[in-house]
Each structure stands twice: as structure tokens, then as C-alpha cells.
Design a protein around this motif. Structure first.
Motif, PDB file in Angstrom:
ATOM      1  N   SER A   7       0.841  -1.195   0.000  1.00 41.35           N
ATOM      2  CA  SER A   7       0.000   0.000   0.000  1.00 41.35           C
ATOM      3  C   SER A   7       0.877   1.246   0.000  1.00 41.35           C
ATOM      4  O   SER A   7       2.045   1.201   0.410  1.00 41.35           O
ATOM      5  N   LEU A  19      -2.214  -3.553   0.738  1.00 43.35           N
ATOM      6  CA  LEU A  19      -3.414  -2.780   0.442  1.00 43.35           C
ATOM      7  C   LEU A  19      -4.646  -3.461   1.023  1.00 43.35           C
ATOM      8  O   LEU A  19      -5.547  -2.793   1.551  1.00 43.35           O
ATOM      9  N   ASP A  39      -4.866   5.247  -0.944  1.00 43.50           N
ATOM     10  CA  ASP A  39      -5.151   3.807  -0.911  1.00 43.50           C
ATOM     11  C   ASP A  39      -6.652   3.523  -0.912  1.00 43.50           C
ATOM     12  O   ASP A  39      -7.119   2.613  -1.593  1.00 43.50           O
TER      13      ASP A  39
END
Length: 124
Positions: free
Chosen positions: A26, A57, A96
Motif C-alpha cells: 500500500s 493494500l 489507498d
């Protein structure tokens, strides 16, 4: 897909099965890793200890409430040394999460405007 000089066609569903869902880093974890080396302030080190476990992520998306809580708690306490990295972590989280960050936008703006970016009127 290439194997021993031969090209083999794999359909999309087979390619997806080969992808590890936790393999994609991420932006939050990349930003945290950058600032971990650049900032040794005590407050930022506390934030780092709480957020360092979110490396992919997938983990960031599933644990967004906890990450938001940590940033909401520490950003108002930010000082000259720790504020920039924490704001960059906030921007990374927003990147993100993309549209999923929208419900958090107003609370974070209120935090920023009442704390680190409080408007102060000068008296002349």
C-alpha cells in the motif's frame, strides 16, 4: 505466460488465482517505511508502532477504521517534527482508500482546522 521458450495462453481467471492478495504494497506502508528512516521523533515512533502491521493494500482496506482512529488521535498532537509525516500518512491513506475515504474527509478537515491548521486572527 512464457515457459521454456514457449508462450502459453492463460485466461484471466487463471492469472488471478496466481496473485497473492497480500502481495501488493500500500502507499500507506511505503510512506510509513520512508518516514521511519527519516523521522525519529517520539510521537511519530508511536504512530509507526501502531501502523507498521498494515503492509498490504488488503490490510489497509480491511483495517481502515483502526488506521483512521490512530491518525485522528495523533494528528492533533502533532508537533513541528512529527506533523509532516503524519499528514503524508493521511494523504497516503486517502490514496489507498480512494472513494472509501470520503466519509472520513469532513472529520479530518475538522481535526486539521481545529488543531494544526487553526486559523488565528492577528491583532494589530
Amino acid at each position: 505466460y512464457q515457459s521454456e521458450g514457449l508462450f502459453i495462453y492463460l485466461c484471466f481467471s487463471h492469472l488471478i488465482l496466481q496473485v497473492d492478495p497480500d502481495s501488493s504494497a500500500s502507499i500507506l506502508s511505503e510512506t510509513l517505511n520512508y518516514w521511519k528512516e527519516m523521522n525519529l521523533s517520539a510521537l511519530f515512533q508511536e504512530v509507526d508502532r501502531k501502523l507498521t502491521k498494515y503492509t498490504s493494500l488488503t490490510q489497509v482496506i480491511f483495517n481502515q477504521a483502526e488506521i483512521v482512529t490512530v491518525l485522528s488521535e495523533y494528528i492533533p498532537r502533532g508537533d513541528a517534527l512529527s506533523l509532516q509525516p503524519m499528514l503524508e500518512l493521511l494523504a497516503a491513506l486517502a490514496t489507498d482508500l480512494q472513494q472509501e475515504f470520503t466519509p472520513n474527509l469532513k472529520p479530518f478537515l475538522q481535526i486539521l482546522m481545529s488543531g494544526p491548521f487553526k486559523i488565528r486572527y492577528s491583532t494589530f
